[in-house]
Design a protein around this motif. Structure first.
Motif, short mmCIF file in Angstrom:
data_model
loop_
_atom_site.label_atom_id
_atom_site.label_comp_id
_atom_site.label_asym_id
_atom_site.label_seq_id
_atom_site.Cartn_x
_atom_site.Cartn_y
_atom_site.Cartn_z
N ALA A 165 18.11 25.56 2.16
CA ALA A 165 18.37 24.59 1.09
C ALA A 165 19.03 23.34 1.65
N LEU A 166 19.95 23.52 2.62
CA LEU A 166 20.62 22.38 3.23
C LEU A 166 19.62 21.52 3.99
N VAL A 167 18.72 22.16 4.75
CA VAL A 167 17.72 21.41 5.52
C VAL A 167 16.79 20.65 4.61
N ILE A 168 16.32 21.33 3.56
CA ILE A 168 15.41 20.68 2.62
C ILE A 168 16.13 19.53 1.92
N GLY A 169 17.35 19.78 1.52
CA GLY A 169 18.10 18.73 0.84
C GLY A 169 18.31 17.52 1.73
N SER A 170 18.64 17.75 3.02
CA SER A 170 18.87 16.63 3.91
C SER A 170 17.59 15.87 4.18
N SER A 171 16.44 16.57 4.24
CA SER A 171 15.18 15.88 4.51
C SER A 171 14.75 15.03 3.34
N GLN A 172 15.25 15.33 2.15
CA GLN A 172 14.89 14.57 0.97
C GLN A 172 15.95 13.55 0.58
N ALA A 173 17.06 13.51 1.33
CA ALA A 173 18.17 12.67 0.91
C ALA A 173 17.82 11.20 0.91
N TYR A 174 17.01 10.78 1.88
CA TYR A 174 16.67 9.37 1.96
C TYR A 174 15.52 9.04 1.03
N ALA A 175 14.49 9.86 1.02
CA ALA A 175 13.30 9.58 0.22
C ALA A 175 13.62 9.52 -1.26
N SER A 176 14.63 10.28 -1.71
CA SER A 176 14.96 10.29 -3.13
C SER A 176 15.50 8.94 -3.59
N ASN A 177 15.93 8.08 -2.65
CA ASN A 177 16.46 6.78 -3.01
C ASN A 177 15.38 5.70 -3.06
N PHE A 178 14.16 6.04 -2.74
CA PHE A 178 13.11 5.03 -2.70
C PHE A 178 12.77 4.52 -4.10
N PRO A 179 12.71 3.20 -4.29
CA PRO A 179 12.14 2.66 -5.52
C PRO A 179 10.62 2.72 -5.43
N ASN A 180 9.95 2.23 -6.47
CA ASN A 180 8.49 2.19 -6.47
C ASN A 180 7.99 0.89 -5.83
N TRP A 181 6.79 0.98 -5.28
CA TRP A 181 6.16 -0.24 -4.77
C TRP A 181 5.81 -1.16 -5.93
N GLU A 182 6.02 -2.46 -5.73
CA GLU A 182 5.72 -3.45 -6.75
C GLU A 182 4.75 -4.49 -6.21
N ASN A 183 3.98 -5.07 -7.11
CA ASN A 183 3.07 -6.17 -6.78
C ASN A 183 3.39 -7.31 -7.73
N TRP A 184 4.01 -8.38 -7.21
CA TRP A 184 4.53 -9.45 -8.06
C TRP A 184 3.49 -10.48 -8.46
N ASP A 185 2.37 -10.52 -7.77
CA ASP A 185 1.28 -11.43 -8.12
C ASP A 185 -0.02 -10.77 -7.71
N SER A 186 -0.73 -10.22 -8.68
CA SER A 186 -1.93 -9.44 -8.39
C SER A 186 -3.06 -10.29 -7.84
N ASN A 187 -2.94 -11.61 -7.91
CA ASN A 187 -3.99 -12.49 -7.40
C ASN A 187 -3.78 -12.91 -5.95
N ALA A 188 -2.59 -12.63 -5.43
CA ALA A 188 -2.24 -13.12 -4.09
C ALA A 188 -2.74 -12.17 -3.01
N THR A 189 -3.29 -12.73 -1.95
CA THR A 189 -3.70 -11.95 -0.78
C THR A 189 -3.23 -12.66 0.48
N THR A 190 -3.10 -11.90 1.55
CA THR A 190 -2.69 -12.46 2.82
C THR A 190 -3.32 -11.68 3.96
N PRO A 191 -3.69 -12.35 5.06
CA PRO A 191 -4.19 -11.63 6.23
C PRO A 191 -3.08 -11.15 7.14
N ASP A 192 -1.82 -11.38 6.74
CA ASP A 192 -0.69 -11.14 7.64
C ASP A 192 0.47 -10.50 6.88
#
Length: 326
Positions: free
Chosen positions: A11-38
Motif C-alpha cells: 500500500a505504501l509503494v502504491i501510494g507513493s507511486s501515485q502521490a505525484y500523478a494525483s496532483n495533475f490537472p487536466n490538459w487544456e486547449n485555450w484556442d482550438s484554432n491555433a496550431t504550431t510546428p514547434d
C-alpha cells in the motif's frame, strides 16, 4: 503477520507511486484554432498567463489567457520556438533570427489591462562573436531579478550563455565542459543563487550543469541525469511551492511527455513519470512558473485517443497542463 506487513508495504509503494500523478490537472486547449510546428511557451505577468507560439507562417503569435484567448500575430520570422519570461516588471520574448543573431521584444504597456498588451519593436542580441546562433534551435532565458540570463546553441553545437541587464548585453561565452547538442538548451534560476542549464547530449541523454551566480563560477563539467532519454530539447523551470526545479522532456522511444524533479545544485532525479494520460508530442515540451506557485507545461500535441476511442488531442494543436503542483 507477514501477510499484513506485505500488504502495508504494498500500500505504501502504491501510494507513493501515485502521490505525484494525483496532483495533475487536466490538459487544456485555450484556442482550438491555433496550431504550431514547434514548442509553445508561456510566462506569467501580474498573475496573467501569456502564451507565444511560432505559427505555420514562421511568425510569432500570442494570446493572453482569460483576456485574449485567440492568438494574435506579433510578426517576425523565425525557424525555432521562442523563449519567454518575466523580467523587470514586463515580459521578454526572444527568438532566433535568420542572421545568426537573437532578437527580443518586450510588452510596452504592462500596467494597462492585459487585454490591451502590445509588443515593442525587436532588439538585436548579437551572436556573431561565437560564429552565429543556430537558427533552428530555440533559445532559453532565465531571470535572477537583476539580470536576464540568455542561453543559446551556436552553429558549432556548443552551448553559450550571456547576460542582459536592462538593454545592455554582455556577450556570449561558452559554458565549460565541452557540451554539444543538436537541440536547444534550457535554463532556470533558483532562489539560492544558482543558474541551472540542461541539454540533450549527443547520446540522447540529458546533462546538467550549475553556475554560482554570486561568483560566476560553473561546475566545469556536465553531469549525466540517469534515466533520461530524449531526441528533442528538454526544459527546466523553478517550482516555488516546493523549492525544487521541474524538468520535462519528450521520451525518444515513446514520444510521451516525461516529468521529473531536481534539487538546486544537484543532478539526481528522485522520480520520473509520464505526464497525465500518457500523451505524446512531436516536439520537446516547455514549462514555466504559473501564477499560483506551480508550473504550466506546454506541448505541441500529437493525435491521442482516450480509452473510448475518442480523439482528444490533435497533431500540431497547443495543449497546456496549467498550474501543476507536485
Amino acid at each position: 503477520m507477514l501477510a499484513a506487513l506485505f500488504a502495508a508495504v504494498l500500500a505504501l509503494v502504491i501510494g507513493s507511486s501515485q502521490a505525484y500523478a494525483s496532483n495533475f490537472p487536466n490538459w487544456e486547449n485555450w484556442d482550438s484554432n491555433a496550431t504550431t510546428p514547434d514548442t509553445p511557451v508561456t510566462a506569467s505577468l501580474r498573475g496573467v498567463t501569456v502564451q507565444v507560439i511560432r505559427g505555420g507562417d514562421n511568425a510569432l503569435w500570442y494570446q493572453v489567457h482569460g483576456y485574449r484567448n485567440a492568438f494574435t500575430r506579433i510578426g517576425g520570422t523565425t525557424y525555432a520556438a521562442p523563449a519567454l519570461t518575466q523580467f523587470h516588471d514586463t515580459l521578454y520574448l526572444f527568438q532566433t533570427g535568420q542572421d545568426g543573431n537573437l532578437w527580443y521584444q518586450t510588452i510596452v504597456n504592462p500596467y494597462n489591462s492585459p487585454g490591451s498588451w502590445t509588443w515593442s519593436s525587436a532588439h538585436q542580441v548579437s551572436g556573431q562573436s561565437v560564429g552565429g546562433i543556430r537558427t533552428s534551435l530555440r533559445p532559453s532565458i532565465a531571470s535572477d531579478g537583476n539580470n536576464l540570463h540568455v542561453v543559446a546553441v551556436g552553429n558549432n553545437e556548443r552551448i553559450y550563455q550571456g547576460t542582459l541587464n536592462g538593454s545592455t548585453f554582455g556577450g556570449f561565452s561558452e559554458i565549460p565542459g565541452g557540451g554539444r547538442t543538436e537541440s536547444g538548451a534550457s535554463a532556470s534560476t533558483s532562489p539560492d543563487g544558482r543558474l541551472g542549464v540542461i541539454h540533450r547530449g549527443t547520446d540522447n541523454r540529458i546533462y546538467i550543469q550549475w553556475q554560482n551566480l554570486g561568483t560566476g563560477q560553473w561546475e566545469g563539467s556536465w553531469r549525466l541525469q540517469t534515466g533520461t532519454n530524449t531526441n528533442a530539447a528538454p526544459c527546466i523551470t523553478y517550482i516555488s511551492v516546493s523549492g525544487q526545479l521541474l524538468e520535462t522532456w519528450r521520451d525518444a522511444n515513446t514520444g510521451r511527455v516525461e516529468i521529473a524533479e531536481v534539487s538546486p545544485g544537484q543532478a539526481y532525479l528522485p522520480w520520473i513519470e509520464d505526464a497525465p494520460d500518457q500523451v505524446i508530442t512531436s516536439a520537446g515540451p516547455s514549462a514555466s512558473p504559473s501564477p499560483n506557485g506551480g508550473v504550466t507545461v506546454n506541448i505541441n500535441g500529437g493525435n491521442f485517443y482516450d480509452v473510448r476511442g475518442n480523439l482528444t488531442m490533435i497533431n500540431g494543436h497547443v495543449y497546456n497542463l496549467f498550474d501543476y503542483q507536485p
